[in-house]
Design an enzyme around this catalytic site. Structure first.
Site, mmCIF file in Angstrom:
data_model
loop_
_atom_site.group_PDB
_atom_site.id
_atom_site.type_symbol
_atom_site.label_atom_id
_atom_site.label_comp_id
_atom_site.label_asym_id
_atom_site.label_seq_id
_atom_site.Cartn_x
_atom_site.Cartn_y
_atom_site.Cartn_z
ATOM 1 N N ALA A 12 -8.810 -4.483 -16.926
ATOM 2 C CA ALA A 12 -8.553 -5.437 -18.195
ATOM 3 C C ALA A 12 -7.172 -3.871 -18.007
ATOM 4 O O ALA A 12 -6.063 -4.371 -19.057
ATOM 5 C CB ALA A 12 -8.311 -5.841 -18.753
ATOM 6 N N ARG A 17 2.167 2.565 -14.394
ATOM 7 C CA ARG A 17 2.197 3.266 -13.987
ATOM 8 C C ARG A 17 2.614 2.959 -12.425
ATOM 9 O O ARG A 17 3.382 3.958 -11.591
ATOM 10 C CB ARG A 17 1.843 4.682 -14.147
ATOM 11 C CG ARG A 17 1.704 5.534 -15.599
ATOM 12 C CD ARG A 17 0.576 6.390 -15.863
ATOM 13 N NE ARG A 17 1.015 8.178 -15.349
ATOM 14 C CZ ARG A 17 0.254 8.268 -14.431
ATOM 15 N NH1 ARG A 17 -0.355 8.479 -14.684
ATOM 16 N NH2 ARG A 17 0.866 9.717 -14.060
ATOM 17 N N LYS A 24 -2.467 -3.525 -11.454
ATOM 18 C CA LYS A 24 -3.108 -2.657 -10.974
ATOM 19 C C LYS A 24 -4.411 -3.017 -9.583
ATOM 20 O O LYS A 24 -3.781 -2.319 -8.846
ATOM 21 C CB LYS A 24 -3.550 -1.531 -11.666
ATOM 22 C CG LYS A 24 -3.752 -0.461 -10.719
ATOM 23 C CD LYS A 24 -3.444 1.269 -12.223
ATOM 24 C CE LYS A 24 -4.924 1.291 -13.180
ATOM 25 N NZ LYS A 24 -5.174 2.354 -13.849
ATOM 26 N N THR A 83 -12.474 0.865 -23.530
ATOM 27 C CA THR A 83 -13.689 0.641 -22.722
ATOM 28 C C THR A 83 -14.806 -0.141 -23.322
ATOM 29 O O THR A 83 -15.239 -0.948 -22.312
ATOM 30 C CB THR A 83 -13.778 1.985 -21.672
ATOM 31 O OG1 THR A 83 -13.836 3.624 -22.487
ATOM 32 C CG2 THR A 83 -12.343 2.226 -20.410
ATOM 33 N N ASP A 107 -9.625 0.289 -11.021
ATOM 34 C CA ASP A 107 -9.262 1.292 -10.103
ATOM 35 C C ASP A 107 -9.532 2.680 -9.939
ATOM 36 O O ASP A 107 -9.329 3.195 -9.179
ATOM 37 C CB ASP A 107 -8.151 1.624 -11.601
ATOM 38 C CG ASP A 107 -8.446 2.301 -12.284
ATOM 39 O OD1 ASP A 107 -9.851 3.318 -12.065
ATOM 40 O OD2 ASP A 107 -7.637 3.198 -12.965
ATOM 41 N N GLY A 143 -11.937 13.014 -19.620
ATOM 42 C CA GLY A 143 -12.801 12.730 -20.937
ATOM 43 C C GLY A 143 -13.989 14.461 -20.125
ATOM 44 O O GLY A 143 -14.543 14.493 -19.211
ATOM 45 N N TYR A 372 8.574 -23.306 19.454
ATOM 46 C CA TYR A 372 9.342 -23.897 18.188
ATOM 47 C C TYR A 372 10.369 -24.368 18.247
ATOM 48 O O TYR A 372 10.897 -23.578 19.162
ATOM 49 C CB TYR A 372 9.103 -22.512 16.793
ATOM 50 C CG TYR A 372 9.036 -22.465 15.292
ATOM 51 C CD1 TYR A 372 9.075 -23.587 14.822
ATOM 52 C CD2 TYR A 372 10.254 -21.595 15.479
ATOM 53 C CE1 TYR A 372 9.215 -23.675 13.778
ATOM 54 C CE2 TYR A 372 10.988 -22.040 13.668
ATOM 55 C CZ TYR A 372 10.120 -23.169 12.946
ATOM 56 O OH TYR A 372 10.479 -22.792 11.890
ATOM 57 N N SER A 408 8.846 -17.981 39.512
ATOM 58 C CA SER A 408 9.728 -17.253 38.423
ATOM 59 C C SER A 408 11.178 -17.297 38.237
ATOM 60 O O SER A 408 11.374 -18.001 38.535
ATOM 61 C CB SER A 408 9.580 -15.445 38.782
ATOM 62 O OG SER A 408 10.540 -15.469 39.707
HETATM 63 C C1 UD1 Z 1 -11.281 6.606 -18.576
HETATM 64 C C2 UD1 Z 1 -12.695 7.512 -19.232
HETATM 65 C C3 UD1 Z 1 -12.876 9.049 -19.335
HETATM 66 C C4 UD1 Z 1 -13.014 9.363 -17.600
HETATM 67 C C5 UD1 Z 1 -11.732 8.533 -16.897
HETATM 68 C C6 UD1 Z 1 -12.335 8.838 -15.715
HETATM 69 C C7 UD1 Z 1 -13.240 5.937 -21.850
HETATM 70 C C8 UD1 Z 1 -12.383 6.387 -23.145
HETATM 71 N N1 UD1 Z 1 -12.723 7.309 -20.916
HETATM 72 O O1 UD1 Z 1 -10.405 6.902 -19.286
HETATM 73 O O2 UD1 Z 1 -14.254 9.520 -20.233
HETATM 74 O O3 UD1 Z 1 -13.016 10.593 -17.529
HETATM 75 O O4 UD1 Z 1 -12.064 7.250 -17.454
HETATM 76 O O5 UD1 Z 1 -11.157 8.324 -15.198
HETATM 77 O O6 UD1 Z 1 -14.117 5.042 -21.046
HETATM 78 N N2 UD1 Z 1 -9.689 -0.614 -19.132
HETATM 79 C C9 UD1 Z 1 -10.025 -1.931 -19.828
HETATM 80 N N3 UD1 Z 1 -9.983 -2.461 -20.830
HETATM 81 C C10 UD1 Z 1 -9.294 -1.655 -22.403
HETATM 82 C C11 UD1 Z 1 -8.729 -0.525 -21.469
HETATM 83 C C12 UD1 Z 1 -10.034 0.340 -20.243
HETATM 84 O O7 UD1 Z 1 -10.233 -2.816 -18.533
HETATM 85 O O8 UD1 Z 1 -9.258 -1.865 -23.148
HETATM 86 C C13 UD1 Z 1 -10.189 -0.246 -18.047
HETATM 87 C C14 UD1 Z 1 -8.999 0.095 -17.115
HETATM 88 O O9 UD1 Z 1 -8.815 -1.051 -16.352
HETATM 89 C C15 UD1 Z 1 -9.603 1.109 -16.226
HETATM 90 C C16 UD1 Z 1 -10.549 1.502 -16.793
HETATM 91 O O10 UD1 Z 1 -11.155 0.754 -17.710
HETATM 92 O O11 UD1 Z 1 -9.833 0.206 -15.164
HETATM 93 C C17 UD1 Z 1 -10.516 1.968 -17.521
HETATM 94 O O12 UD1 Z 1 -9.218 3.304 -18.290
HETATM 95 P P1 UD1 Z 1 -8.467 4.099 -18.314
HETATM 96 O O13 UD1 Z 1 -7.244 3.847 -20.046
HETATM 97 O O14 UD1 Z 1 -7.910 4.526 -17.624
HETATM 98 O O15 UD1 Z 1 -9.350 5.064 -19.200
HETATM 99 P P2 UD1 Z 1 -8.583 6.872 -18.993
HETATM 100 O O16 UD1 Z 1 -8.656 7.157 -19.221
HETATM 101 O O17 UD1 Z 1 -8.537 7.146 -17.106
HETATM 102 CA CA CA Z 2 -7.867 5.915 -15.361
#
Ligand code: UD1
Ligand code: CA
Length: 451
Positions: A12, A17, A24, A83, A107, A143, A372, A408
């Site tokens: 979601a 970017r 995405k 997340t 992703d 993280g 066509y 031909s």
């Molecule tokens: C996250 C991890 C981080 C890890 C990294 C690896 C958390 C808090 N952090 O960070 O520790 O090192 O991935 O790539 O989990 N998403 C939703 N809804 C939300 C937020 C996110 O569906 O409210 C989905 C995004 O679409 C994505 C995934 O969760 O597919 C990760 O979210 P993203 O914001 O990319 O997390 P990172 O900051 O990359």
């Molecule tokens: Ca990410």
């Protein structure tokens, strides 16, 4: 007894970017949306049910999810609060009660089923939370895994980390396995007192530890957990995906003469003893059967190449091209919605669209089907062993019978019965000496005289 497993794919995110009007997770690697790669990994890791958490572009995401079997369910996260909050959008599915719970990111398409299985094995062994970690010499943005001895005690997001913690090279890959019976209670205990004010899934480590539950880590390569945030990262992930699949394809018995120049789609099927020469591109929906050769610089999409058939060099097979065994499609030939019968030859400079070519027929250089009229498409049928002379235009709808012969340069507008000869061109005229006369007159004119 096999354990049941629910996989939740978080998809979601905003993906701003990417600078795209498309969600995405619908951007593609190997002609398959990112999110489907993650779902596919979960399926290969034996998931019993998959729930995809969708936000922006939910409808188009749902449509593409229908392409995979078994189709995942979707749940929506309307506000993007982190997340852990996203995972809880699948609350009903979690509450249904599975042995294992996998959480993946939509992703992150290169995650290996083996890694997911290793994490599931930890859960089966009694661990409550299993994190997939990796080591990176450029950990910024990830993280960090906070260890006490060999114990994982917490995950700290970059924004919340101290400068000392930011030097840690062990990172969270994002993928997690949880004890399915405890997951809901643990997720619900996660708060949002952090730099971003989000509900971090990563906090589940500290929450579980606080309850005396065991937490473990399995490792993966950094490559396996690469997330796509920009188009540049998309291209990097594509390159890694292609390199991996080429390797698998070669190990399965396919010759790739210059593997780094061959591009495969996620659903490309190449049987053993297929040879693919350099610079060949496979779009979606291609099957190439054993013993076939795809010569250099060919482009195939939605096509089937039969046993021992040959394609190219410089051929284009479009959707609906169906080459039977030992058929030959040569250079600068385009085939669309056409079956080319066994052993038939279409060797040079030809366009066949909406046609059927019988076995053993020979289609001369420069032949085209005029399929066509600007409004509708019409079919051309060419019988077995027919011979179509070079540079013929077959104006559809038209039927050329078995064993028929087309002179031909013909423009064929009427059906040709079996074994008949059809010639549809102006009769040749010969005038003795006139060639020399014309040349002399032209030469004189150029020299300035008037004749
Ligand atoms: C996250 C991890 C981080 C890890 C990294 C690896 C958390 C808090 N952090 O960070 O520790 O090192 O991935 O790539 O989990 N998403 C939703 N809804 C939300 C937020 C996110 O569906 O409210 C989905 C995004 O679409 C994505 C995934 O969760 O597919 C990760 O979210 P993203 O914001 O990319 O997390 P990172 O900051 O990359
Ligand atoms: Ca990410």
């Amino acid at each position: 007894m096999t354990r049941t497993c629910l996989s939740i794919v978080l998809a979601a995110g905003e993906g701003t970017r990417m600078r795209s009007s498309r969600a995405k997770v619908l951007h593609e690697v190997a002609h398959r949306p990112l999110v489907l790669h993650a779902v596919d990994a979960a399926i290969r890791a034996g998931t019993s049910q998959t729930a995809v958490v969708v936000g922006r572009g939910a409808e188009s995401v749902e449509r593409r999810l229908g392409e995979i079997e078994p189709s995942p369910i979707t749940v929506s996260q309307t506000e993007r609060l982190g997340t852990a909050h996203a995972a809880l959008a699948a609350r009903d599915a979690i509450a249904h009660g599975y042995d294992d719970l996998l959480i993946l990111f939509g992703d992150t398409p290169l995650v290996r089923p083996d890694t997911l299985l290793a994490a599931r094995r930890e859960i089966a062994a009694g661990v409550s939370v299993c994190v997939v970690g990796f080591r990176s010499d450029r950990p910024a943005g990830y993280g960090r895994l906070i260890m006490e001895g060999s114990e994982l005690v917490a995950i700290r997001e970059e924004k919340d980390a101290s400068s000392e913690e930011r030097r840690i090279e062990w990172c969270n890959g994002g993928v997690m396995a949880l004890d399915g019976r405890r997951a809901l209670a643990l997720l619900e205990r996660i708060g949002n007192a952090n730099a971003k004010g989000e509900f971090y899934l990563t906090d589940i480590v500290a929450v579980a530890r606080g309850e005396g539950l065991s937490v473990r880590m399995v490792t993966a390569d950094e490559e396996d957990v690469l997330g796509v945030n920009t188009r540049a990262e998309l291209a990097r992930v594509e390159a890694i995906w292609q390199a991996r699949r080429r390797e698998e394809v070669m190990l399965s018995g396919v010759t790739l003469v210059a593997p780094e120049t061959v591009f495969l789609a996620a659903d490309t099927r190449l049987e053993p003893d297929v040879t693919v020469e350099p610079n060949v591109v496979f779009g979606p929906g291609v099957t190439v059967r054993s013993g076939a050769v795809v010569h250099a610089f060919s482009h195939l999409e939605g096509a089937t190449v039969g046993e021992g058939a040959t394609v190219g060099p410089f051929a284009r097979l479009r959707p609906g091209a169906d080459l039977q065994s030992k058929a030959k499609v040569g250079n600068f030939v385009e085939i669309k919605s056409t079956r080319v019968g066994a052993g038939a030859k279409v060797s040079h400079l030809t366009y066949l669209g909406d046609a059927e070519v019988g076995a053993g027929a020979n289609i001369g250089a420069g032949t085209i089907t005029c399929n066509y009229d600007g409004y509708n498409k019409y079919r051309t049928e060419i019988g077995a062993n027919a011979f179509v002379g070079s540079n013929s235009s077959l104006v559809a709808p038209v039927v050329i019978g078995e064993g028929a012969y087309v002179g031909s340069g013909s423009v064929v507008t009427e059906n040709v019965p079996a074994d008949a000869l059809a010639i549809g061109r102006a009769r040749q005229v010969v005038k003795e000496g006139r060639g020399r006369e014309i040349n002399e007159r032209t030469a004189a004119r150029k020299a300035g005289g008037t004749v």
